[in-house]
Design an enzyme around this catalytic site. Structure first.
Site, short mmCIF file in Angstrom:
data_model
loop_
_atom_site.label_atom_id
_atom_site.label_comp_id
_atom_site.label_asym_id
_atom_site.label_seq_id
_atom_site.Cartn_x
_atom_site.Cartn_y
_atom_site.Cartn_z
N CYS A 190 0.85 -1.19 0.00
CA CYS A 190 0.00 0.00 0.00
C CYS A 190 0.88 1.24 0.00
O CYS A 190 2.10 1.15 0.14
CB CYS A 190 -0.91 0.02 1.23
N GLY A 214 -1.54 1.21 -4.79
CA GLY A 214 -2.81 0.60 -4.42
C GLY A 214 -3.96 1.32 -5.08
O GLY A 214 -4.02 2.55 -5.04
N ASN A 265 1.35 -0.35 5.80
CA ASN A 265 1.75 -1.01 4.56
C ASN A 265 2.55 -2.25 4.93
O ASN A 265 3.63 -2.14 5.51
CB ASN A 265 2.61 -0.06 3.71
N GLY A 266 2.02 -3.44 4.64
CA GLY A 266 2.74 -4.67 4.97
C GLY A 266 1.79 -5.80 5.30
O GLY A 266 0.59 -5.75 5.01
N TYR A 308 9.30 -3.64 -9.59
CA TYR A 308 7.99 -3.34 -10.18
C TYR A 308 7.17 -2.30 -9.43
O TYR A 308 6.59 -1.41 -10.02
CB TYR A 308 7.19 -4.65 -10.24
N ASP A 319 9.82 -8.59 -19.56
CA ASP A 319 8.73 -8.35 -18.62
C ASP A 319 9.30 -8.36 -17.21
O ASP A 319 10.25 -9.09 -16.92
CB ASP A 319 7.66 -9.44 -18.76
N ASP A 320 8.73 -7.53 -16.33
CA ASP A 320 9.26 -7.44 -14.96
C ASP A 320 8.29 -7.99 -13.93
O ASP A 320 8.57 -7.94 -12.75
CB ASP A 320 9.60 -5.99 -14.62
#
Length: 386
Positions: free
Chosen positions: A2, A28, A102-103, A259, A367-368
């Site tokens: 997030c 997010g 966040n986590g 990413y 692509d990542d």
């Protein structure tokens, strides 16, 4: 995963937090929330959806105050569709605490029973954030006892929180009438940094997931919050910091650099853009060791976050870099969409192949984000059809 932000200022913060959340929207897209504080009274608005859709003029007017925090949510625990699980979360005792997180807590299930059976606190959702705020509230109550809350009490409470919870956490919390608290897990898995700005009214401090939120709102970056560290900003903007974990060590999530984070962010002193260039260089060496570059006609990235890696790879193997897919910017990140059916459908809405870049060529796609491999299958099929 997030995006979180918190601000202490002498000026209204509702618009500032809104702007910071826009800069963190990539972290997010499921829900967004803002809480502000005027005196000791909290004002909150949160709902499912993107920042621009959740907050209208009437919502912004209902968020007065010079202290506040906000979050954009990608649900990794609990119910992805529940508006009640959107953050921030609030508990009224002790003091009145509002928190964004966040986590992931890996022992949330055990803690939930412990909070109910031992601490006598009520948990109303499946969110691990609600577990976290109740653990923090309980430990703050124990640390402060009957005395006024001091920074030492806050740090003692965070130390106790570290001993109880396991997983990853970057947290920003408001303690009504006292200030802003931020702390990070002992491994620094999730990013957190803080910056400041000098206003005519006085000093302004912002804490956020990524440096781009600070820079984009006119704040100068001070530093990252260290793994295991707690930072407490009082209502006058004075910053107090202390290491609260036993054996901290920096082990950030690799996916942030690959990413999730914006390329213009700097996380723990490392440029995300430079990290992606380095990934492309390493990938080029892997390609050269497995197949002759002469068999490759062109290098094409899957937009957008794989572009730096693809450019560096193309340069290293001496092949042209081309844009072969056009991205619809009005479709969100497919990785953070809830539900496999929605992700798969969104690939065709999100990307369209430029046929002339594929026709008659051996193409190396870069692509990542091969998390499940399912969207990659769709993208490869699109390339073959072109």
């Amino acid at each position: 995963m997030c995006g979180i932000v918190g601000v202490i200022s002498k000026a209204p913060v509702n618009q500032l937090i809104y702007d910071a959340l826009l800069l963190l929207q990539h972290r997010g897209q499921d829900a967004a929330g803002i809480v502000t504080m005027q005196g000791t009274k909290c004002f909150m608005h949160k709902a499912r959806g993107m920042v621009r859709d959740v907050f209208r003029t009437r919502n912004m007017r209902a968020l007065p105050g010079t202290v506040g925090l906000g979050q954009v949510r990608y649900p990794t625990a609990g119910n992805a569709w529940s508006e009640e699980e959107a953050q921030p979360f609030y508990v009224n005792a002790p003091f009145g605490i509002v928190l964004v997180h966040n986590g992931n807590l890996t022992n949330a299930h055990l803690l939930r029973h412990e909070l109910i059976d031992v601490d006598r606190r009520h948990i109303n959702t499946d969110s691990d954030t609600e577990v976290l705020i109740n653990v923090l509230a309980h430990e703050l109550g124990r640390a402060a006892r009957d005395a006024p809350l001091a920074p030492d009490d806050v740090f003692r409470a965070v130390t106790a929180v570290h001993k109880r919870i396991k997983g990853s956490w970057a947290v920003v919390a408001l303690i009504a009438g006292h200030g802003l608290l931020a702390f990070r897990d002992p491994y620094g898995i999730r990013p957190l940094c803080f910056g400041e700005a000098d206003l005519p009214e006085g000093r302004e401090v912002m804490i956020a997931s990524e440096s781009v939120a600070l820079e984009g709102t006119g704040h100068r970056m001070v530093r990252d919050v260290a793994p295991g560290e707690a930072v407490f900003v009082d209502l006058e903007g004075r910053v107090h910091a202390r290491q609260c974990a036993g054996a901290p060590s920096l082990n950030p999530c690799m996916f942030e650099y690959v990413y999730l984070a914006r390329p213009d962010s700097v996380l723990d002193g490392v440029s995300v853009y430079q990290a992606r260039l380095n990934l492309g260089e390493t990938l080029a060496q892997r390609v050269i060791s497995t197949m002759p570059p002469s068999e490759i006609d062109v290098v094409i990235p899957i937009p957008e976050s794989s572009r730096p890696s693809a450019m560096q790879l193309a340069q290293k193997i001496g092949k042209p870099y081309r844009e072969g897919f056009v991205k619809n910017r009005y479709v969100g990140r497919t990785f953070i969409m809830p539900g496999q059916g929605m992700r798969k459908k969104s690939v065709r809405q999100k990307l369209n192949a430029i046929a002339s870049e594929f026709a008659g060529r051996n193409v190396l796609l870069v692509d990542d984000s091969i998390v499940r491999g399912t969207t990659s299958k769709e993208i490869v099929q699109m390339a073959r059809e072109a």
